[in-house]
Design a protein around this motif. Structure first.
Motif, PDB file in Angstrom:
ATOM      1  N   PHE A  48       0.866  -1.177   0.000  1.00 33.66           N
ATOM      2  CA  PHE A  48       0.000   0.000   0.000  1.00 33.66           C
ATOM      3  C   PHE A  48       0.901   1.224   0.000  1.00 33.66           C
ATOM      4  O   PHE A  48       1.817   1.330   0.812  1.00 33.66           O
ATOM      5  CB  PHE A  48      -0.885   0.007   1.243  1.00 33.66           C
ATOM      6  N   SER A  49       0.668   2.138  -0.926  1.00 30.77           N
ATOM      7  CA  SER A  49       1.516   3.323  -1.030  1.00 30.77           C
ATOM      8  C   SER A  49       0.727   4.574  -0.693  1.00 30.77           C
ATOM      9  O   SER A  49      -0.377   4.779  -1.199  1.00 30.77           O
ATOM     10  CB  SER A  49       2.094   3.445  -2.443  1.00 30.77           C
ATOM     11  N   LEU A  50       1.309   5.402   0.158  1.00 28.60           N
ATOM     12  CA  LEU A  50       0.717   6.685   0.523  1.00 28.60           C
ATOM     13  C   LEU A  50       1.538   7.787  -0.131  1.00 28.60           C
ATOM     14  O   LEU A  50       2.725   7.943   0.136  1.00 28.60           O
ATOM     15  CB  LEU A  50       0.715   6.858   2.045  1.00 28.60           C
ATOM     16  N   LEU A  51       0.884   8.545  -1.021  1.00 28.52           N
ATOM     17  CA  LEU A  51       1.534   9.637  -1.731  1.00 28.52           C
ATOM     18  C   LEU A  51       1.037  10.971  -1.190  1.00 28.52           C
ATOM     19  O   LEU A  51      -0.049  11.057  -0.627  1.00 28.52           O
ATOM     20  CB  LEU A  51       1.225   9.571  -3.231  1.00 28.52           C
ATOM     21  N   VAL A  81      -2.125  12.528 -12.051  1.00 27.52           N
ATOM     22  CA  VAL A  81      -3.031  12.369 -10.916  1.00 27.52           C
ATOM     23  C   VAL A  81      -2.542  13.196  -9.729  1.00 27.52           C
ATOM     24  O   VAL A  81      -3.320  13.902  -9.079  1.00 27.52           O
ATOM     25  CB  VAL A  81      -3.141  10.879 -10.516  1.00 27.52           C
ATOM     26  N   PHE A  82      -1.238  13.105  -9.450  1.00 31.87           N
ATOM     27  CA  PHE A  82      -0.670  13.809  -8.307  1.00 31.87           C
ATOM     28  C   PHE A  82      -0.876  15.317  -8.433  1.00 31.87           C
ATOM     29  O   PHE A  82      -1.338  15.979  -7.503  1.00 31.87           O
ATOM     30  CB  PHE A  82       0.825  13.482  -8.209  1.00 31.87           C
ATOM     31  N   PHE A  83      -0.553  15.861  -9.598  1.00 33.62           N
ATOM     32  CA  PHE A  83      -0.718  17.300  -9.798  1.00 33.62           C
ATOM     33  C   PHE A  83      -2.190  17.698  -9.717  1.00 33.62           C
ATOM     34  O   PHE A  83      -2.531  18.745  -9.157  1.00 33.62           O
ATOM     35  CB  PHE A  83      -0.129  17.723 -11.142  1.00 33.62           C
ATOM     36  N   ALA A  84      -3.057  16.867 -10.294  1.00 32.81           N
ATOM     37  CA  ALA A  84      -4.475  17.215 -10.302  1.00 32.81           C
ATOM     38  C   ALA A  84      -5.065  17.229  -8.903  1.00 32.81           C
ATOM     39  O   ALA A  84      -5.921  18.054  -8.589  1.00 32.81           O
ATOM     40  CB  ALA A  84      -5.245  16.219 -11.176  1.00 32.81           C
ATOM     41  N   LEU A  85      -4.587  16.322  -8.040  1.00 31.68           N
ATOM     42  CA  LEU A  85      -5.197  16.178  -6.719  1.00 31.68           C
ATOM     43  C   LEU A  85      -4.518  16.987  -5.630  1.00 31.68           C
ATOM     44  O   LEU A  85      -5.101  17.203  -4.568  1.00 31.68           O
ATOM     45  CB  LEU A  85      -5.202  14.699  -6.309  1.00 31.68           C
ATOM     46  N   THR A  86      -3.289  17.434  -5.874  1.00 33.10           N
ATOM     47  CA  THR A  86      -2.559  18.107  -4.792  1.00 33.10           C
ATOM     48  C   THR A  86      -2.157  19.537  -5.104  1.00 33.10           C
ATOM     49  O   THR A  86      -1.712  20.244  -4.202  1.00 33.10           O
ATOM     50  CB  THR A  86      -1.274  17.329  -4.422  1.00 33.10           C
ATOM     51  N   THR A  87      -2.279  19.981  -6.348  1.00 35.77           N
ATOM     52  CA  THR A  87      -1.909  21.338  -6.701  1.00 35.77           C
ATOM     53  C   THR A  87      -3.104  22.250  -6.505  1.00 35.77           C
ATOM     54  O   THR A  87      -4.211  21.913  -6.888  1.00 35.77           O
ATOM     55  CB  THR A  87      -1.436  21.421  -8.160  1.00 35.77           C
ATOM     56  N   ARG A  93      -2.418  -0.917  -4.039  1.00 34.85           N
ATOM     57  CA  ARG A  93      -3.349   0.199  -3.897  1.00 34.85           C
ATOM     58  C   ARG A  93      -2.577   1.440  -3.480  1.00 34.85           C
ATOM     59  O   ARG A  93      -1.536   1.340  -2.826  1.00 34.85           O
ATOM     60  CB  ARG A  93      -4.456  -0.095  -2.868  1.00 34.85           C
ATOM     61  N   ILE A  94      -3.110   2.599  -3.874  1.00 39.45           N
ATOM     62  CA  ILE A  94      -2.442   3.872  -3.632  1.00 39.45           C
ATOM     63  C   ILE A  94      -3.457   4.856  -3.073  1.00 39.45           C
ATOM     64  O   ILE A  94      -4.601   4.913  -3.538  1.00 39.45           O
ATOM     65  CB  ILE A  94      -1.863   4.446  -4.945  1.00 39.45           C
ATOM     66  N   ALA A  95      -3.047   5.622  -2.065  1.00 42.91           N
ATOM     67  CA  ALA A  95      -3.866   6.725  -1.560  1.00 42.91           C
ATOM     68  C   ALA A  95      -3.069   8.011  -1.707  1.00 42.91           C
ATOM     69  O   ALA A  95      -1.862   8.037  -1.480  1.00 42.91           O
ATOM     70  CB  ALA A  95      -4.254   6.500  -0.102  1.00 42.91           C
ATOM     71  N   VAL A  96      -3.763   9.072  -2.101  1.00 39.22           N
ATOM     72  CA  VAL A  96      -3.134  10.386  -2.242  1.00 39.22           C
ATOM     73  C   VAL A  96      -3.594  11.255  -1.081  1.00 39.22           C
ATOM     74  O   VAL A  96      -4.796  11.501  -0.918  1.00 39.22           O
ATOM     75  CB  VAL A  96      -3.504  11.049  -3.581  1.00 39.22           C
ATOM     76  N   LEU A  97      -2.635  11.681  -0.270  1.00 38.49           N
ATOM     77  CA  LEU A  97      -2.920  12.490   0.916  1.00 38.49           C
ATOM     78  C   LEU A  97      -2.659  13.952   0.591  1.00 38.49           C
ATOM     79  O   LEU A  97      -1.601  14.307   0.083  1.00 38.49           O
ATOM     80  CB  LEU A  97      -2.021  12.030   2.072  1.00 38.49           C
ATOM     81  N   ASN A  98      -3.631  14.810   0.884  1.00 40.97           N
ATOM     82  CA  ASN A  98      -3.476  16.234   0.622  1.00 40.97           C
ATOM     83  C   ASN A  98      -4.217  17.028   1.690  1.00 40.97           C
ATOM     84  O   ASN A  98      -5.383  16.744   1.987  1.00 40.97           O
ATOM     85  CB  ASN A  98      -4.033  16.587  -0.768  1.00 40.97           C
ATOM     86  N   ASP A  99      -3.534  17.999   2.292  1.00 42.09           N
ATOM     87  CA  ASP A  99      -4.135  18.827   3.346  1.00 42.09           C
ATOM     88  C   ASP A  99      -4.741  17.981   4.460  1.00 42.09           C
ATOM     89  O   ASP A  99      -5.806  18.291   4.996  1.00 42.09           O
ATOM     90  CB  ASP A  99      -5.206  19.746   2.759  1.00 42.09           C
ATOM     91  N   GLY A 100      -4.069  16.879   4.804  1.00 42.09           N
ATOM     92  CA  GLY A 100      -4.504  16.052   5.915  1.00 42.09           C
ATOM     93  C   GLY A 100      -5.665  15.126   5.625  1.00 42.09           C
ATOM     94  O   GLY A 100      -6.158  14.448   6.523  1.00 42.09           O
TER      95      GLY A 100
END
Length: 331
Positions: free
Chosen positions: A34-37, A299-305, A205-212
Protein backbone atom coordinates in the motif's frame (compact mmCIF):
# COMPACT_ATOMS: atom_id res chain seq x y z
CA UNK A 1 -10.14 -14.76 3.20
CA UNK A 2 -7.44 -12.10 3.37
CA UNK A 3 -7.69 -9.88 6.45
CA UNK A 4 -6.45 -6.36 7.07
CA UNK A 5 -2.83 -5.82 7.99
CA UNK A 6 -3.63 -2.17 8.76
CA UNK A 7 -7.02 -0.59 9.35
CA UNK A 8 -7.55 3.03 10.32
CA UNK A 9 -10.84 4.85 10.68
CA UNK A 10 -11.12 8.52 11.55
CA UNK A 11 -7.39 8.99 12.18
CA UNK A 12 -6.73 12.51 13.47
CA UNK A 13 -3.61 14.28 14.61
CA UNK A 14 -2.87 17.92 15.32
CA UNK A 15 0.16 19.80 16.59
CA UNK A 16 -1.07 22.93 18.28
CA UNK A 17 -3.47 24.64 15.89
CA UNK A 18 -2.03 22.76 12.89
CA UNK A 19 -4.18 19.81 11.80
CA UNK A 20 -1.89 17.26 10.16
CA UNK A 21 -4.31 14.34 9.70
CA UNK A 22 -7.97 15.24 9.47
CA UNK A 23 -9.98 12.04 9.93
CA UNK A 24 -8.42 9.72 7.35
CA UNK A 25 -9.53 6.14 6.65
CA UNK A 26 -7.08 3.49 5.40
CA UNK A 27 -7.25 -0.25 4.85
CA UNK A 28 -4.27 -2.39 3.83
CA UNK A 29 -5.02 -6.06 3.02
CA UNK A 30 -2.53 -8.64 4.18
CA UNK A 31 0.20 -9.58 1.74
CA UNK A 32 0.00 -6.38 -0.32
CA UNK A 33 1.91 -3.15 -0.90
CA UNK A 34 0.00 0.00 0.00
CA UNK A 35 1.52 3.32 -1.03
CA UNK A 36 0.72 6.69 0.52
CA UNK A 37 1.53 9.64 -1.73
CA UNK A 38 1.40 13.33 -1.00
CA UNK A 39 3.38 16.56 -1.20
CA UNK A 40 5.93 17.50 1.45
CA UNK A 41 4.16 18.29 4.69
CA UNK A 42 1.01 16.39 3.72
CA UNK A 43 1.26 14.13 6.80
CA UNK A 44 2.72 10.94 5.34
CA UNK A 45 5.47 10.53 7.92
CA UNK A 46 3.05 11.41 10.74
CA UNK A 47 0.75 8.63 9.54
CA UNK A 48 3.66 6.17 9.56
CA UNK A 49 4.72 7.22 13.06
CA UNK A 50 1.19 6.79 14.41
CA UNK A 51 0.51 3.45 12.75
CA UNK A 52 3.90 2.13 13.87
CA UNK A 53 3.12 3.19 17.48
CA UNK A 54 5.85 5.86 17.64
CA UNK A 55 3.32 8.68 18.09
CA UNK A 56 -0.15 8.60 19.62
CA UNK A 57 -3.14 9.67 17.55
CA UNK A 58 -5.57 12.29 18.82
CA UNK A 59 -8.51 10.19 17.64
CA UNK A 60 -9.34 7.19 15.50
CA UNK A 61 -9.91 3.45 15.57
CA UNK A 62 -6.52 2.01 14.57
CA UNK A 63 -5.55 -1.64 14.17
CA UNK A 64 -2.25 -3.09 12.98
CA UNK A 65 -1.73 -6.84 12.57
CA UNK A 66 -5.09 -7.32 14.28
CA UNK A 67 -4.14 -5.33 17.40
CA UNK A 68 -5.93 -2.23 18.65
CA UNK A 69 -3.25 0.45 18.97
CA UNK A 70 -5.10 2.20 21.78
CA UNK A 71 -4.97 -0.85 24.06
CA UNK A 72 -2.56 -3.36 22.50
CA UNK A 73 0.30 -1.20 21.27
CA UNK A 74 2.98 -3.50 22.68
CA UNK A 75 1.49 -6.53 20.93
CA UNK A 76 1.34 -4.56 17.69
CA UNK A 77 4.99 -3.53 18.02
CA UNK A 78 6.02 -7.18 18.07
CA UNK A 79 4.56 -7.53 14.56
CA UNK A 80 5.91 -4.27 13.09
CA UNK A 81 9.12 -3.34 11.31
CA UNK A 82 9.97 0.27 10.46
CA UNK A 83 12.51 1.74 8.06
CA UNK A 84 12.32 5.50 8.38
CA UNK A 85 13.39 8.34 6.11
CA UNK A 86 16.72 8.56 7.91
CA UNK A 87 18.89 5.49 8.30
CA UNK A 88 18.99 3.78 11.69
CA UNK A 89 22.36 2.26 10.84
CA UNK A 90 25.19 3.01 13.29
CA UNK A 91 28.13 3.98 11.08
CA UNK A 92 30.70 3.45 13.83
CA UNK A 93 30.21 -0.31 13.97
CA UNK A 94 30.23 -2.98 11.28
CA UNK A 95 27.25 -4.17 9.30
CA UNK A 96 27.34 -7.47 11.17
CA UNK A 97 27.46 -5.69 14.52
CA UNK A 98 24.44 -3.61 13.53
CA UNK A 99 22.56 -6.81 12.78
CA UNK A 100 23.59 -8.47 16.04
CA UNK A 101 22.58 -5.36 17.96
CA UNK A 102 19.07 -5.64 16.47
CA UNK A 103 19.01 -9.34 17.38
CA UNK A 104 19.82 -8.41 20.99
CA UNK A 105 17.07 -5.77 21.00
CA UNK A 106 14.64 -8.46 19.86
CA UNK A 107 15.88 -10.69 22.72
CA UNK A 108 16.94 -13.46 20.37
CA UNK A 109 19.24 -16.13 21.87
CA UNK A 110 22.85 -15.55 20.83
CA UNK A 111 23.04 -18.54 18.47
CA UNK A 112 19.68 -17.67 16.89
CA UNK A 113 20.69 -14.04 16.54
CA UNK A 114 23.88 -14.95 14.72
CA UNK A 115 21.99 -17.31 12.41
CA UNK A 116 19.38 -14.68 11.54
CA UNK A 117 22.04 -11.99 11.03
CA UNK A 118 24.08 -14.24 8.73
CA UNK A 119 21.01 -15.21 6.66
CA UNK A 120 19.91 -11.61 6.21
CA UNK A 121 23.39 -10.36 5.36
CA UNK A 122 23.57 -13.01 2.65
CA UNK A 123 20.06 -12.27 1.40
CA UNK A 124 20.86 -8.57 1.02
CA UNK A 125 24.27 -9.20 -0.59
CA UNK A 126 26.20 -7.69 2.30
CA UNK A 127 28.42 -10.61 3.31
CA UNK A 128 31.56 -9.13 1.73
CA UNK A 129 31.05 -5.87 3.63
CA UNK A 130 29.78 -7.40 6.87
CA UNK A 131 33.06 -6.83 8.78
CA UNK A 132 33.51 -3.24 7.56
CA UNK A 133 32.26 -0.13 9.40
CA UNK A 134 28.84 0.85 8.07
CA UNK A 135 30.13 4.40 7.59
CA UNK A 136 32.10 3.07 4.59
CA UNK A 137 28.97 1.73 2.87
CA UNK A 138 27.41 3.36 -0.18
CA UNK A 139 23.92 4.83 0.11
CA UNK A 140 22.37 1.76 -1.46
CA UNK A 141 24.28 -0.60 0.85
CA UNK A 142 23.24 1.38 3.93
CA UNK A 143 19.61 1.22 2.80
CA UNK A 144 19.84 -2.55 2.27
CA UNK A 145 21.39 -2.93 5.72
CA UNK A 146 18.66 -0.71 7.18
CA UNK A 147 15.93 -2.97 5.79
CA UNK A 148 17.82 -6.12 6.80
CA UNK A 149 17.90 -4.78 10.37
CA UNK A 150 14.14 -4.17 10.14
CA UNK A 151 13.58 -7.84 9.25
CA UNK A 152 15.46 -9.30 12.22
CA UNK A 153 12.25 -9.71 14.19
CA UNK A 154 10.33 -11.28 11.24
CA UNK A 155 7.68 -8.52 11.19
CA UNK A 156 4.31 -9.16 9.54
CA UNK A 157 3.78 -5.47 8.76
CA UNK A 158 6.63 -3.34 7.40
CA UNK A 159 6.58 0.45 7.17
CA UNK A 160 8.96 1.91 4.58
CA UNK A 161 9.05 5.70 4.76
CA UNK A 162 10.63 6.96 1.51
CA UNK A 163 13.13 4.07 1.43
CA UNK A 164 14.72 4.98 -1.92
CA UNK A 165 15.13 8.75 -1.52
CA UNK A 166 18.63 9.73 -2.61
CA UNK A 167 19.46 6.41 -4.23
CA UNK A 168 20.71 6.16 -7.80
CA UNK A 169 18.42 4.45 -10.36
CA UNK A 170 20.24 1.09 -10.14
CA UNK A 171 20.04 1.01 -6.33
CA UNK A 172 16.39 2.06 -6.51
CA UNK A 173 15.54 -0.85 -8.81
CA UNK A 174 17.42 -3.20 -6.48
CA UNK A 175 15.29 -1.91 -3.61
CA UNK A 176 12.12 -2.52 -5.63
CA UNK A 177 13.13 -6.15 -6.00
CA UNK A 178 13.65 -6.40 -2.24
CA UNK A 179 10.20 -4.94 -1.55
CA UNK A 180 8.58 -7.42 -3.93
CA UNK A 181 10.36 -10.26 -2.15
CA UNK A 182 9.05 -9.07 1.21
CA UNK A 183 5.48 -9.39 -0.02
CA UNK A 184 6.17 -12.74 -1.67
CA UNK A 185 7.39 -13.95 1.73
CA UNK A 186 4.04 -12.96 3.27
CA UNK A 187 4.71 -9.50 4.68
CA UNK A 188 2.45 -6.48 4.21
CA UNK A 189 4.18 -3.24 3.21
CA UNK A 190 3.08 0.34 3.91
CA UNK A 191 5.18 2.50 1.58
CA UNK A 192 5.52 6.25 1.38
CA UNK A 193 7.48 7.61 -1.54
CA UNK A 194 8.24 10.77 -3.48
CA UNK A 195 8.75 8.76 -6.66
CA UNK A 196 5.42 8.28 -8.43
CA UNK A 197 6.94 5.69 -10.75
CA UNK A 198 7.81 3.69 -7.63
CA UNK A 199 4.22 3.61 -6.41
CA UNK A 200 3.02 2.73 -9.90
CA UNK A 201 5.54 -0.10 -10.09
CA UNK A 202 5.03 -1.61 -6.64
CA UNK A 203 1.72 -0.73 -5.03
CA UNK A 204 -1.43 -2.83 -5.14
CA UNK A 205 -3.35 0.20 -3.90
CA UNK A 206 -2.44 3.87 -3.63
CA UNK A 207 -3.87 6.73 -1.56
CA UNK A 208 -3.13 10.39 -2.24
CA UNK A 209 -2.92 12.49 0.92
CA UNK A 210 -3.48 16.23 0.62
CA UNK A 211 -4.14 18.83 3.35
CA UNK A 212 -4.50 16.05 5.91
CA UNK A 213 -7.20 14.18 4.00
CA UNK A 214 -7.33 11.35 1.50
CA UNK A 215 -7.96 13.02 -1.85
CA UNK A 216 -8.34 9.71 -3.70
CA UNK A 217 -7.62 6.01 -3.26
CA UNK A 218 -7.54 3.03 -5.58
CA UNK A 219 -5.32 1.00 -7.85
CA UNK A 220 -2.93 2.91 -10.09
CA UNK A 221 -5.26 2.25 -13.03
CA UNK A 222 -8.31 3.49 -11.14
CA UNK A 223 -6.54 6.69 -10.10
CA UNK A 224 -5.37 7.39 -13.65
CA UNK A 225 -8.96 7.18 -14.85
CA UNK A 226 -9.83 10.11 -12.58
CA UNK A 227 -7.85 12.42 -14.83
CA UNK A 228 -9.31 13.33 -18.24
CA UNK A 229 -7.19 13.85 -21.31
CA UNK A 230 -6.58 10.29 -22.55
CA UNK A 231 -6.49 10.02 -26.32
CA UNK A 232 -5.37 8.02 -29.32
CA UNK A 233 -3.29 9.68 -32.02
CA UNK A 234 -3.25 8.25 -35.54
CA UNK A 235 -0.56 9.30 -38.02
CA UNK A 236 -0.65 8.74 -41.77
CA UNK A 237 1.89 9.18 -44.56
CA UNK A 238 -0.71 9.08 -47.35
CA UNK A 239 -2.88 12.24 -47.54
CA UNK A 240 -5.70 10.25 -49.16
CA UNK A 241 -5.73 7.74 -46.29
CA UNK A 242 -5.72 10.63 -43.84
CA UNK A 243 -8.77 12.20 -45.54
CA UNK A 244 -10.58 8.85 -45.60
CA UNK A 245 -9.87 8.28 -41.91
CA UNK A 246 -11.11 11.76 -41.03
CA UNK A 247 -14.36 11.00 -42.86
CA UNK A 248 -14.70 7.63 -41.10
CA UNK A 249 -14.00 9.10 -37.67
CA UNK A 250 -16.19 12.20 -37.34
CA UNK A 251 -15.30 14.28 -34.31
CA UNK A 252 -11.61 13.47 -34.43
CA UNK A 253 -9.24 16.43 -34.15
CA UNK A 254 -7.59 16.70 -37.54
CA UNK A 255 -4.14 18.10 -38.33
CA UNK A 256 -3.85 18.19 -42.12
CA UNK A 257 -0.26 19.39 -42.10
CA UNK A 258 1.00 16.62 -39.81
CA UNK A 259 -1.48 14.10 -41.27
CA UNK A 260 -2.70 13.09 -37.82
CA UNK A 261 -6.04 12.46 -36.13
CA UNK A 262 -6.63 12.58 -32.39
CA UNK A 263 -9.61 10.97 -30.65
CA UNK A 264 -10.58 10.88 -26.94
CA UNK A 265 -9.93 7.45 -25.43
CA UNK A 266 -9.52 5.83 -22.03
CA UNK A 267 -6.84 3.57 -23.51
CA UNK A 268 -8.74 0.39 -22.65
CA UNK A 269 -8.54 -2.70 -24.85
CA UNK A 270 -12.24 -2.43 -25.61
CA UNK A 271 -11.92 1.21 -26.71
CA UNK A 272 -8.91 0.49 -28.93
CA UNK A 273 -10.58 -2.55 -30.47
CA UNK A 274 -13.65 -0.49 -31.34
CA UNK A 275 -11.46 2.14 -33.02
CA UNK A 276 -9.50 -0.43 -35.01
CA UNK A 277 -12.73 -2.15 -36.08
CA UNK A 278 -14.01 1.16 -37.46
CA UNK A 279 -10.79 1.63 -39.43
CA UNK A 280 -10.93 -1.96 -40.73
CA UNK A 281 -14.52 -1.54 -41.89
CA UNK A 282 -13.44 1.55 -43.83
CA UNK A 283 -10.44 -0.29 -45.27
CA UNK A 284 -8.00 2.18 -43.67
CA UNK A 285 -4.67 1.44 -42.00
CA UNK A 286 -2.80 4.03 -39.96
CA UNK A 287 0.98 4.15 -40.18
CA UNK A 288 1.32 4.84 -36.47
CA UNK A 289 -1.00 4.58 -33.49
CA UNK A 290 -0.03 6.25 -30.22
CA UNK A 291 -1.95 5.91 -26.95
CA UNK A 292 -1.77 8.61 -24.33
CA UNK A 293 -3.08 7.76 -20.88
CA UNK A 294 -2.69 9.98 -17.81
CA UNK A 295 -0.02 8.71 -15.42
CA UNK A 296 0.42 9.14 -11.68
CA UNK A 297 2.24 12.44 -12.24
CA UNK A 298 -0.97 13.79 -13.79
CA UNK A 299 -3.03 12.37 -10.92
CA UNK A 300 -0.67 13.81 -8.31
CA UNK A 301 -0.72 17.30 -9.80
CA UNK A 302 -4.48 17.22 -10.30
CA UNK A 303 -5.20 16.18 -6.72
CA UNK A 304 -2.56 18.11 -4.79
CA UNK A 305 -1.91 21.34 -6.70
CA UNK A 306 -3.94 24.36 -5.66
CA UNK A 307 -4.96 27.18 -7.91
CA UNK A 308 -4.60 30.73 -6.55
CA UNK A 309 -7.70 31.89 -4.73
CA UNK A 310 -9.73 34.78 -6.02
CA UNK A 311 -10.28 37.65 -3.58
CA UNK A 312 -12.72 36.50 -0.92
CA UNK A 313 -12.67 32.85 -2.05
CA UNK A 314 -10.70 29.85 -0.75
CA UNK A 315 -8.03 28.24 -2.89
CA UNK A 316 -9.32 25.47 -5.15
CA UNK A 317 -7.64 22.20 -6.11
CA UNK A 318 -6.29 22.16 -9.62
CA UNK A 319 -8.62 20.55 -12.13
CA UNK A 320 -7.58 17.13 -13.44
CA UNK A 321 -5.52 17.32 -16.57
CA UNK A 322 -4.09 20.78 -15.84
CA UNK A 323 -0.62 19.54 -15.03
CA UNK A 324 0.56 20.49 -18.49
CA UNK A 325 2.44 17.22 -18.84
CA UNK A 326 1.94 14.75 -21.68
CA UNK A 327 2.94 11.13 -21.50
CA UNK A 328 2.62 8.93 -24.57
CA UNK A 329 3.27 5.25 -25.18
CA UNK A 330 3.72 3.97 -28.71
CA UNK A 331 1.80 0.78 -29.31
Amino acid sequence: MTGSAIAAHGLRKSYGDKTVLDGIDLSVPEGTVFSLLGPNGAGKTTAVKILSTLVRADAGDLRVAGHDLAHQAQAARAQIGVTGQFSAVDGLITGEENMLLMADLHHLPRREGRRVAAELLERFDLVAAAKKPAATYSGGMRRRLDIAMTLVGSPRVIFLDEPTTGLDPRSRHTMWGIIRELVTDGASVFLTTQYLEEADELADRIAVLNDGRIAAEGTARELKRLVPGGHVRLRFTDPAAHRSAAAALPGAACDQEALTLQLPSDGSQRDLRALLDRLDLAGIEADELTVHTPDLDDVFFALTTHQPARPGQPAQPAQPGRSGQSKENVR
